[in-house]
Design a protein around this motif. Structure first.
Motif, short mmCIF file in Angstrom:
data_model
loop_
_atom_site.label_atom_id
_atom_site.label_comp_id
_atom_site.label_asym_id
_atom_site.label_seq_id
_atom_site.Cartn_x
_atom_site.Cartn_y
_atom_site.Cartn_z
N PHE A 11 0.84 -1.20 0.00
CA PHE A 11 0.00 0.00 0.00
C PHE A 11 0.88 1.25 0.00
CE2 PHE A 11 -3.12 -3.05 1.57
CZ PHE A 11 -4.26 -2.67 0.87
N ASP A 12 0.40 2.29 -0.72
CA ASP A 12 1.13 3.55 -0.78
C ASP A 12 0.76 4.49 0.36
OD1 ASP A 12 2.49 3.21 -3.48
OD2 ASP A 12 0.41 2.87 -4.02
N ALA A 13 -0.37 4.25 1.01
CA ALA A 13 -0.79 5.09 2.13
C ALA A 13 -1.69 4.27 3.04
CB ALA A 13 -1.52 6.34 1.64
N HIS A 14 -1.84 4.75 4.29
CA HIS A 14 -2.61 4.03 5.31
C HIS A 14 -3.51 5.05 6.00
CE1 HIS A 14 -2.96 0.73 8.42
NE2 HIS A 14 -3.40 1.77 9.10
N LEU A 15 -4.82 4.91 5.86
CA LEU A 15 -5.77 5.83 6.48
C LEU A 15 -6.63 5.06 7.48
CD1 LEU A 15 -6.95 7.88 3.36
CD2 LEU A 15 -5.18 8.46 5.02
N VAL A 16 -6.89 5.71 8.63
CA VAL A 16 -7.64 5.08 9.71
C VAL A 16 -9.07 5.59 9.70
CG1 VAL A 16 -7.75 4.71 12.20
CG2 VAL A 16 -5.54 4.87 11.07
N LYS A 17 -10.04 4.67 9.77
CA LYS A 17 -11.46 5.03 9.82
C LYS A 17 -11.82 5.57 11.21
CE LYS A 17 -12.95 1.35 6.63
NZ LYS A 17 -13.80 0.16 6.50
N PRO A 18 -12.76 6.51 11.31
CA PRO A 18 -13.37 7.23 10.19
C PRO A 18 -12.39 8.23 9.58
CG PRO A 18 -14.17 8.10 12.26
CD PRO A 18 -13.33 6.91 12.61
N VAL A 19 -12.34 8.30 8.26
CA VAL A 19 -11.34 9.11 7.58
C VAL A 19 -11.82 10.55 7.48
CG1 VAL A 19 -10.00 9.38 5.47
CG2 VAL A 19 -10.65 7.10 6.23
N GLU A 20 -10.97 11.47 7.93
CA GLU A 20 -11.26 12.89 7.75
C GLU A 20 -11.13 13.22 6.26
OE1 GLU A 20 -12.32 14.76 10.03
OE2 GLU A 20 -11.90 13.54 11.83
N LEU A 21 -12.11 13.97 5.73
CA LEU A 21 -12.09 14.26 4.29
C LEU A 21 -10.86 15.05 3.89
CD1 LEU A 21 -15.82 15.00 3.45
CD2 LEU A 21 -14.49 12.94 3.04
N GLU A 22 -10.44 15.99 4.76
CA GLU A 22 -9.24 16.74 4.43
C GLU A 22 -8.03 15.81 4.29
OE1 GLU A 22 -11.33 17.42 6.77
OE2 GLU A 22 -11.87 19.56 6.82
N THR A 23 -7.97 14.83 5.18
CA THR A 23 -6.86 13.86 5.11
C THR A 23 -6.96 13.02 3.86
OG1 THR A 23 -6.80 13.76 7.53
CG2 THR A 23 -5.72 11.97 6.33
N LEU A 24 -8.18 12.58 3.53
CA LEU A 24 -8.37 11.75 2.34
C LEU A 24 -8.01 12.51 1.07
CD1 LEU A 24 -9.37 9.19 0.94
CD2 LEU A 24 -11.71 10.11 1.07
N PHE A 25 -8.51 13.76 0.95
CA PHE A 25 -8.21 14.55 -0.24
C PHE A 25 -6.72 14.86 -0.34
CE2 PHE A 25 -12.78 16.21 0.02
CZ PHE A 25 -13.24 15.21 -0.83
N GLY A 26 -6.10 15.15 0.83
CA GLY A 26 -4.67 15.42 0.82
C GLY A 26 -3.87 14.21 0.38
N THR A 27 -4.28 13.02 0.83
CA THR A 27 -3.57 11.79 0.42
C THR A 27 -3.72 11.55 -1.07
OG1 THR A 27 -3.95 10.83 2.60
CG2 THR A 27 -3.43 9.30 0.81
N ILE A 28 -4.93 11.74 -1.60
CA ILE A 28 -5.15 11.54 -3.04
C ILE A 28 -4.32 12.53 -3.84
CG2 ILE A 28 -6.86 11.70 -4.88
CD1 ILE A 28 -8.94 10.66 -2.87
N ALA A 29 -4.30 13.79 -3.38
CA ALA A 29 -3.52 14.80 -4.10
C ALA A 29 -2.03 14.46 -4.08
CB ALA A 29 -3.75 16.17 -3.48
N ARG A 30 -1.56 13.98 -2.93
CA ARG A 30 -0.13 13.62 -2.83
C ARG A 30 0.22 12.46 -3.74
NH1 ARG A 30 2.23 9.76 0.08
NH2 ARG A 30 0.39 9.39 1.40
N LEU A 31 -0.65 11.47 -3.79
CA LEU A 31 -0.36 10.29 -4.60
C LEU A 31 -0.48 10.53 -6.09
CD1 LEU A 31 -2.13 7.48 -2.51
CD2 LEU A 31 0.30 8.04 -2.61
N GLN A 32 -1.27 11.55 -6.48
CA GLN A 32 -1.42 11.78 -7.91
C GLN A 32 -0.27 12.59 -8.49
OE1 GLN A 32 -5.07 14.19 -7.85
NE2 GLN A 32 -3.97 15.80 -8.88
N ARG A 33 0.51 13.26 -7.59
CA ARG A 33 1.64 14.05 -8.10
C ARG A 33 2.75 13.13 -8.55
NH1 ARG A 33 0.42 17.38 -3.54
NH2 ARG A 33 2.06 16.36 -2.34
N PRO A 34 3.40 13.41 -9.66
CA PRO A 34 4.51 12.57 -10.11
C PRO A 34 5.68 12.67 -9.13
CG PRO A 34 4.37 14.57 -11.43
CD PRO A 34 3.14 14.54 -10.58
N GLU A 35 6.33 11.52 -8.88
CA GLU A 35 7.45 11.50 -7.93
C GLU A 35 8.76 11.80 -8.63
OE1 GLU A 35 7.36 7.78 -5.94
OE2 GLU A 35 5.39 8.12 -5.06
#
Length: 654
Positions: A630-654
């Motif tokens: 897994f590229d990231a690990h999120l704990v339920k219940p997931v805060e939307l800000e955390t979820l969106f931030g993780t998606i944004a981080r993962l979509q950026r090219p490394e």
């Protein structure tokens, strides 16, 4: 013929015997010393092996007097089989060639008895090096041999005993912890053959978590310092199965106090542990049944009395109204007991389903307080609500949340004195609703704060608590709250200090969809366009959780595909070609770890980034998901800000 001068070569010139004795060194003291020694047989042989001298020690040890043995061949002292194989001659030959020969073996006394002898034969030579005989020293070692043999037999008996033990794994470690011995019990319990395990480190029997925590090395160090250490815990067999072990590790030192290694004794306690668990479960069930009987009989008594009163005074309206009210309360109480039992049965068997819909949480509190009103009025108690907002919209199961809040209010009432106030306080932390139910009751002991949520557990023993109860109310509350994706916890300063139950429930964001944007979307609109292009595969067996999260993601511009199990995820992945896969870890059948491993071989997932969704957030849990890919690990219940931030981080090219 002339006579020789006096003192030249004639007899007159020869020294007298006394003068010769005085002029030569006397060997009398040495003879006296040898003669007096009684612990050793010291005698001489001529070149052919015949006895030529004999001391007192020889007479004592072998039983012959000097007169009896002088001139006899020394083979007289050897057993018939030694004589038959010419062993006496071989000893003399070896002594003549080597100068000295030492041997141990059975020898024979005059009376025919045998004794174990240590023998040293030394070649005797004159000043020119010519062999003139042999010196022989014999010591009776029978007592020492008997002691050594007894010790050997004792050690052999102990070895056979240890080897034959099947109920205990008994083996030795060297100072570094490597295995140097292995008994049959160790093979039986741990599954390794001797040739498979010798030389390997004993940490092979510990779980990966124990190894990562350094437990094997820590136990060795404790045994080295204290001399002995005892431990209980899970151990690993060769086939990977776990067993509950009792382990004793003892440091072994030599005479100089140098560490030789460690003795390790392991016993498989799995069966005993299972029996203890069954015994505890049986005891708990017995206590529960006793409590259930008590709780069912309590309302039956007033029901019987009310019916009898109405029968005795059929024309008394006031008595009838009072009796009917009493009957209604007791029937309601009975119905709640039965409903709780049925709900627990449905939850434990996985058959309960939430019927979610839009609701107002302040209304839930009001309905719960109203349902609990008879119990509150009976003790002159009141509920004070401090809400953070006039409206708290949610998407949940109204009936179940009312049930949770009613149980918490009744629990607070039950353990609080009369005429006290039960406070309900609400607040919002990010996207989570916090609800606290605070009482002024008897409090909870620290060791019971977690146990009270277990099935059929009450802090007081059944029959001793005047408040009664089945011990399932709080367990039911936790189960229903967790079905909603929330948590519940208890806190107390201690006995007599009251209790606080804190409920956390995820809040929806549907009412904010018109104005909400994912993070970074406001800067010129560029990031927003990129985010809206994201394809997300959401994998979760909880349909309500999956549907609600998908709804929020779609409202924020994501293209979401839902899979309600791992097999379905593998089926739809090639079609949706996700940029991000949000995967629940705890799913029946195929869990999240299996899904992420399988998806890496599915067409269309070459660029997919994987995010774990789970209720576990310890460091070990995060490490496990990372190892699984897994590229990231999120704990339920997931805060939307955390979820969106993780998606944004993962979509950026490394």
């Amino acid at each position: 013929m002339k006579k020789a001068p006096a003192g030249a070569d004639g007899p007159a010139a020869q020294a007298s015997p006394r003068e010769a004795q005085a002029s030569a060194p006397s060997d009398a003291p040495y003879r006296t010393l040898v003669e007096s020694v009684q612990d050793y047989a010291i005698f001489t042989l001529d070149v052919t092996g015949h006895v030529s001298s004999w001391n007192k020690g020889a007479a004592r040890i072998k039983g012959y007097t000097r007169e009896e043995i002088l001139g006899k061949h020394f083979s007289t002292f050897y057993t018939p089989d030694a004589v038959a194989r010419h062993w006496p001659d071989a000893e003399l030959k070896a002594a003549a060639e080597l100068g000295r020969f030492e041997d141990e073996g059975w020898r024979v006394r005059k009376d025919g008895s045998r004794f174990w002898a240590n023998v040293v034969i030394t070649a005797l030579r004159d000043p020119d090096g010519k062999l003139i005989g042999f010196g022989k020293v014999t010591r009776d070692m029978t007592a020492q041999r008997r002691t050594a043999e007894a010790l050997r037999q004792s050690e052999e008996t102990l070895r056979l005993l240890v080897e034959g033990v099947k109920d205990y794994a008994v083996f030795m470690l060297d100072p570094a912890g490597n295995i140097v011995s292995w008994n049959s019990g160790a093979s039986y319990i741990k599954g390794y053959r001797r040739d498979e395990i010798l030389g390997r480190h004993f940490s092979v029997f510990y779980s990966p978590d124990d190894i990562a925590a350094g437990k094997p090395g820590r136990l060795l160090e404790q045994a080295r310092r204290a001399g002995r250490v005892e431990d209980q815990g899970w151990r690993v067999r060769k086939d990977g199965s776990l067993f509950w072990a009792n382990v004793t590790l003892t440091a072994v030192y030599d005479e100089s106090r140098a560490l030789r290694g460690f003795a390790k004794v392991t016993r498989d306690m799995s069966e005993r542990r299972r029996n203890e668990e069954l015994e505890r479960s049986s005891q708990r069930m017995s206590e529960f049944l006793a409590t259930l009987s008590h709780e069912l009989r309590n309302p039956l008594a007033p029901l019987h009395s009310a019916l009898a009163a109405m029968r005795l005074a059929p024309g008394n309206p006031a008595l009838a109204d009072k009796s009917l009210s009493l009957i209604e309360r007791q029937v309601t109480h009975l119905s709640r007991l039965v409903d709780d039992l049925l709900d627990i049965g449905r939850i434990t068997s996985g058959r309960i389903e939430l019927r979610t819909g839009p609701l107002e949480f302040n209304e839930v509190i009001a309905l719960a307080a109203e349902a609990a009103r008879p119990s509150l009025e009976a003790k002159s108690q009141r509920v004070a609500v401090q809400t953070h907002a006039a409206s708290i919209p949610m998407h949940a199961d109204r009936t179940r949340l009312v049930q949770v809040m009613q149980n918490l209010i009744l629990n607070a009432s039950k353990f609080s004195p009369a005429q006290t106030t039960i406070s309900i306080v609400t607040a919002v932390q990010k996207r989570t609703l916090l609800v606290q139910v605070i009482d002024q009751g008897r409090g909870i002991a620290p060791q019971s704060l977690e146990d009270i949520f277990n099935m059929f557990v009450q802090e007081s023993r059944p029959g001793t608590d005047v408040q009664g109860g089945l011990g399932i109310g709080l367990s039911l509350c936790r189960a229903l709250v967790e079905l909603h994706g929330g948590t519940i916890a208890a806190a107390s300063a201690g006995p007599g200090m009251g209790s606080t139950f804190t409920l956390r429930l995820p809040l929806p964001v549907a009412h904010e969809a018109a104005t909400m944007q994912p993070p970074h979307a406001a800067a010129g609109g560029q990031a927003s366009i990129v985010l809206q292009a994201q394809r997300i595969l959401l994998v979760d067996d909880n349909r309500d959780a999956a549907d609600s999260l998908a709804m929020l993601l779609e409202m924020c511009g994501y293209d979401v595909t839902i899979a309600y199990d791992g097999v379905e995820a593998l089926h739809v992945a090639p079609r949706c070609r996700p940029h991000i896969a949000l995967i629940d870890l705890a799913m029946p059948g195929m869990d999240g770890f299996e899904v992420v491993r399988a998806m890496r071989g599915v067409a269309g997932t070459g660029q997919t980034r994987y995010v774990a969704l789970t209720g576990f957030g310890q460091p070990a849990d995060r490490q496990q998901s990372e190892r699984a890919g897994f590229d990231a690990h999120l704990v339920k219940p997931v805060e939307l800000e955390t979820l969106f931030g993780t998606i944004a981080r993962l979509q950026r090219p490394e």
